[in-house]
Write an enzyme that holds these catalytic residues in place. Structure first.
Site, PDB file in Angstrom:
ATOM      1  N   TYR A 292      46.864 -73.139 -14.421  1.00  0.00           N
ATOM      2  CA  TYR A 292      45.846 -71.915 -14.437  1.00  0.00           C
ATOM      3  C   TYR A 292      45.188 -71.452 -12.968  1.00  0.00           C
ATOM      4  O   TYR A 292      44.054 -71.660 -12.599  1.00  0.00           O
ATOM      5  CB  TYR A 292      44.503 -72.457 -15.086  1.00  0.00           C
ATOM      6  CG  TYR A 292      44.701 -72.689 -16.692  1.00  0.00           C
ATOM      7  CD1 TYR A 292      44.351 -71.810 -17.373  1.00  0.00           C
ATOM      8  CD2 TYR A 292      45.362 -73.884 -17.087  1.00  0.00           C
ATOM      9  CE1 TYR A 292      44.550 -71.979 -18.673  1.00  0.00           C
ATOM     10  CE2 TYR A 292      45.497 -74.035 -18.638  1.00  0.00           C
ATOM     11  CZ  TYR A 292      45.146 -73.064 -19.325  1.00  0.00           C
ATOM     12  OH  TYR A 292      45.432 -73.047 -20.589  1.00  0.00           O
TER      13      TYR A 292
ATOM     14  N   GLU B  79      49.315 -82.433 -22.153  1.00  0.00           N
ATOM     15  CA  GLU B  79      48.829 -82.690 -20.810  1.00  0.00           C
ATOM     16  C   GLU B  79      48.230 -84.137 -20.866  1.00  0.00           C
ATOM     17  O   GLU B  79      46.980 -84.251 -20.848  1.00  0.00           O
ATOM     18  CB  GLU B  79      47.609 -81.783 -20.901  1.00  0.00           C
ATOM     19  CG  GLU B  79      47.928 -80.459 -20.570  1.00  0.00           C
ATOM     20  CD  GLU B  79      46.842 -79.292 -20.026  1.00  0.00           C
ATOM     21  OE1 GLU B  79      45.589 -79.806 -20.035  1.00  0.00           O
ATOM     22  OE2 GLU B  79      46.850 -78.308 -19.489  1.00  0.00           O
TER      23      GLU B  79
ATOM     24  N   GLU C 280      51.149 -72.678 -20.963  1.00  0.00           N
ATOM     25  CA  GLU C 280      49.792 -71.976 -21.101  1.00  0.00           C
ATOM     26  C   GLU C 280      49.342 -71.639 -19.757  1.00  0.00           C
ATOM     27  O   GLU C 280      49.673 -71.831 -18.500  1.00  0.00           O
ATOM     28  CB  GLU C 280      48.558 -73.242 -21.169  1.00  0.00           C
ATOM     29  CG  GLU C 280      48.659 -73.787 -22.463  1.00  0.00           C
ATOM     30  CD  GLU C 280      47.568 -74.801 -22.391  1.00  0.00           C
ATOM     31  OE1 GLU C 280      46.458 -74.802 -21.893  1.00  0.00           O
ATOM     32  OE2 GLU C 280      47.791 -75.815 -23.453  1.00  0.00           O
TER      33      GLU C 280
ATOM     34  N   ASP D 285      40.096 -80.062 -25.634  1.00  0.00           N
ATOM     35  CA  ASP D 285      39.286 -78.919 -25.783  1.00  0.00           C
ATOM     36  C   ASP D 285      39.166 -78.059 -26.947  1.00  0.00           C
ATOM     37  O   ASP D 285      39.881 -76.766 -26.985  1.00  0.00           O
ATOM     38  CB  ASP D 285      40.043 -78.071 -24.575  1.00  0.00           C
ATOM     39  CG  ASP D 285      38.933 -76.726 -24.081  1.00  0.00           C
ATOM     40  OD1 ASP D 285      37.819 -76.675 -24.229  1.00  0.00           O
ATOM     41  OD2 ASP D 285      39.635 -75.458 -24.028  1.00  0.00           O
TER      42      ASP D 285
HETATM   43  C1  BDP Z   1      44.647 -76.983 -21.179  1.00  0.00           C
HETATM   44  C2  BDP Z   1      44.689 -77.628 -22.471  1.00  0.00           C
HETATM   45  C3  BDP Z   1      44.184 -76.662 -23.660  1.00  0.00           C
HETATM   46  C4  BDP Z   1      42.523 -76.098 -23.152  1.00  0.00           C
HETATM   47  C5  BDP Z   1      42.875 -75.155 -21.915  1.00  0.00           C
HETATM   48  C6  BDP Z   1      41.774 -74.499 -21.332  1.00  0.00           C
HETATM   49  O1  BDP Z   1      45.898 -77.714 -22.819  1.00  0.00           O
HETATM   50  O2  BDP Z   1      43.933 -77.525 -24.650  1.00  0.00           O
HETATM   51  O3  BDP Z   1      42.050 -75.104 -24.177  1.00  0.00           O
HETATM   52  O4  BDP Z   1      43.555 -75.780 -20.943  1.00  0.00           O
HETATM   53  O5  BDP Z   1      40.859 -75.195 -20.597  1.00  0.00           O
HETATM   54  O6  BDP Z   1      44.276 -77.919 -20.370  1.00  0.00           O
HETATM   55  O7  BDP Z   1      41.379 -73.564 -21.960  1.00  0.00           O
END
Ligand code: BDP
Length: 607
Positions: free
Chosen positions: A468, A412, A505, A165
């Protein structure tokens, strides 16, 4: 690998500036085109990504080779020494021609490489021509998907989809330098530090070429005072009343290395270093024997105009913004960053998780974001050999940086699929074996690598989770997100008691200026609420050692229906203006100390 610097015996010439540039459309034979000067070229800035400054779609979205060229005079005086041409990086595959002769090829777009050029100089001149290929496939890091399709009316259509991404920026994105060393020279130095009370020890090992002559080592403090000295290619130096390298309070010593032959000083090199220790134990991450809490970001090397191109101005500003926020750390997502940035982090005291470009090692995400059932990733990928080389090169480049406290082997990957353990076990062993400072190692996982399905948790020292909940899972349902996140963290603690957990993240796409009273997806209010509920759960979890928000700033991605002109999870916009979350996070982080935030009472051990 030594970073080129000017010393009494060495010189450095920067080759930044305007180079000649041209797309290769495959009609020319590369060997023939390198034999004569590039014709019909346009000016291109170096360092920079060519994509955005090329403006038109043909340049921005070009797939395949491009050409760069610069012709320089090499001053006569320099020719008495070894002259080395050094690329901070060249993205992704480089073929370098010197006065028309192919002289080196290099795969991988984020680490330096160099070659001696004395024998290529003709009439005092060197014409440096570089053919650079940005194509990504199942053998490159990062991983891309290469496709060709025939359409009757269009002919062949070529696609090179990034399996990750961020925009596949390419070009000569980091400084290029010509530097000199004497013919007998200092090739490398390795430094490992320790301390007990106010007594510091520095083990060093100097590699010279050839392996002869006397090595003299002097340690100099920040005021320029000599604090210790030693002779020999290997040794141990004591520093009394040592000043430690601490997060956001860095102290850097200089190791002056002199190579002496028959009583003549032949080479001098200076390496700065910090005295600090790292250890993972009892669910905690110790820096200098104290439990550290990571506050900060997953970043990108990304800015308007430059793309992924190196810019001191951007780096200094980003560090100042992070300091303003109370951040103490970041991860070099998703590739090793420039050496210049790492040196700045040493100086500023930022704590860095150093990541390889191993991203996109999975075939289980669908372009729509859906998770596919897939179990053939490790049979299909051909990245292992390159992954091993990149790890070795990254450690060789970054081993002495006090800022680096942990290696991230991959981001990932398909770590829940069969074959993941077998793929990663030798790489983790290699990392531990090659790193003289024996830093902890992590492999960052995605949500599919749940406590029930993950295959690699036992290999790593720290569980680095990208999660997330409240965005990709249960977006708009923050109550449910909280419950799910808590449950997952509990399940990890059951599976790996005592293993520190870090959120590497978590984030929500946020359009700067979008507001609603009720928190609604994409608004600044939602980003704040999303972060707040995550923090509530983090604060309830004992073995939790840190939080890296995704992302520091909005960044460019390739075009796709999930991205409105880029990823908007930044706490700052791409132009570095704060969203509401910057102020909110600042309030939180200013009150969280670097040390001792999560002291597990019955587990206080000396790290
Ligand atoms: C994670 C990835 C990252 C993406 C992020 C996203 O590690 O590179 O930019 O999600 O979706 O899966 O914002």
């Amino acid at each position: 690998m030594l970073y080129p610097t000017i010393t009494p015996t060495r010189n450095v010439i920067e080759l930044s500036g305007i180079w000649n540039f041209k797309l290769d459309n495959g009609e020319t034979d590369p060997v023939l085109s390198a034999q004569k000067k590039l014709t019909n070229s346009s000016p291109m800035a170096v360092p920079a990504s060519y994509n955005d400054i090329g403006v038109v779609k043909e340049i921005k979205e070009h797939i395949g080779f491009v050409w760069y060229e610069k012709e320089i005079y090499v001053p006569n005086d320099l020719e008495k020494q070894r002259i080395v041409l050094r690329f901070g990086s060249a993205t992704h595959l480089a073929k370098v021609y010197l006065n028309g002769a192919l002289s080196i090829e290099h795969k991988g777009g984020f680490l330096p490489f160099e070659l001696e050029v004395n024998n290529y100089i003709e009439d005092g001149k060197l014409r440096i021509t570089i053919a650079l290929d940005n194509t990504l496939d199942h053998s490159t890091l990062p991983v891309g998907i290469y496709e060709e399709e025939e359409y009757e009316s269009l002919g062949k259509v070529v696609r090179n989809l990034p399996n990750f991404d961020f925009f596949n920026y390419a070009g000569l994105q980091r400084p290029i330098k010509l530097y000199t060393t004497p013919h007998q020279f200092i090739k490398d130095v390795t430094i490992v530090t320790d301390h007990d009370g106010d007594h510091g020890t520095v083990k060093y090992s100097v590699d010279t070429n050839p392996k002869e002559g006397l090595v003299r080592v002097t340690v100099i403090d920040e005021d320029g005072n000599k604090v210790a000295a030693c002779e020999g290619a290997n040794g141990e130096i004591s520093i009394s009343d040592v000043n430690l390298w601490e997060p956001l309070n860095a102290y850097l010593y200089t190791m002056k290395i002199e190579l002496i032959n028959e009583n003549q000083l032949v080479d001098v090199y200076e390496e700065s270093f910090g005295v600090r220790t790292i250890k993972v134990e009892g669910g905690q991450f110790f820096i200098n024997h104290k439990p550290f809490y990571f506050k900060g970001f997953g970043k990108h090397e990304d800015s308007p105009i430059h793309g992924r191109g190196f810019s001191d101005a951007v780096n200094v500003m980003d560090f100042n913004l992070m300091k303003w926020m109370g951040a103490n750390s970041f991860r070099t997502a998703h590739y090793p960053y420039s050496e210049e940035l790492m040196r700045l982090a040493d100086r500023e005291g930022f704590v860095v998780i150093d990541e390889t470009p191993a991203v996109g090692l999975h075939f289980n995400f669908h372009a729509t974001g859906a998770i596919k059932k897939e179990d053939s990733t490790w049979e299909r990928l051909q990245t292992f050999d390159h992954h091993r080389d990149v790890l070795e090169d990254m450690i060789a480049r970054d081993k002495n940086h006090p800022c680096v406290v942990m290696w991230s082997v991959a981001n990932e990957a398909a770590t829940e699929e069969n074959g993941a353990f077998e793929y990663f076990e030798p790489l983790v062993e290699l990392t531990k074996g090659k790193d003289p400072q024996k830093r902890p190692v992590t492999i960052i996982t995605y949500i599919g690598s749940s406590p029930e399905h993950d295959k690699i948790a036992e290999l790593v020292d720290v569980l680095g989770l990208n999660r997330y909940y409240g965005w990709y899972e249960h977006g708009g349902e923050l109550d449910v997100a909280k419950v799910k996140l808590k449950a997952e963290l509990e399940a990890w603690q059951k599976r790996c008691p005592d293993k520190p957990i870090m959120m590497t993240e978590y984030g929500a796409d946020t359009m700067a200026g979008f507001h609603e009273v009720a928190p609604v997806l994409f608004t600044e209010e939602y980003q704040n609420e999303y972060l707040r509920i995550n923090h509530e759960i983090f604060d309830e979890t004992d073995v939790f050692i840190g939080e890296h928000v995704w992302n520091f700033a909005d960044f460019a991605t390739s075009q796709n229906i999930r991205r409105v002109n880029g990823n908007k999870k930044g706490v700052f916009t791409r132009e570095r203006k704060p969203k509401a979350s910057a102020h909110m996070l600042r309030k939180r982080w200013m009150t969280i100390p670097d040390y001792g935030y999560k002291v597990i009472k019955d587990k206080i051990t000396k790290g």
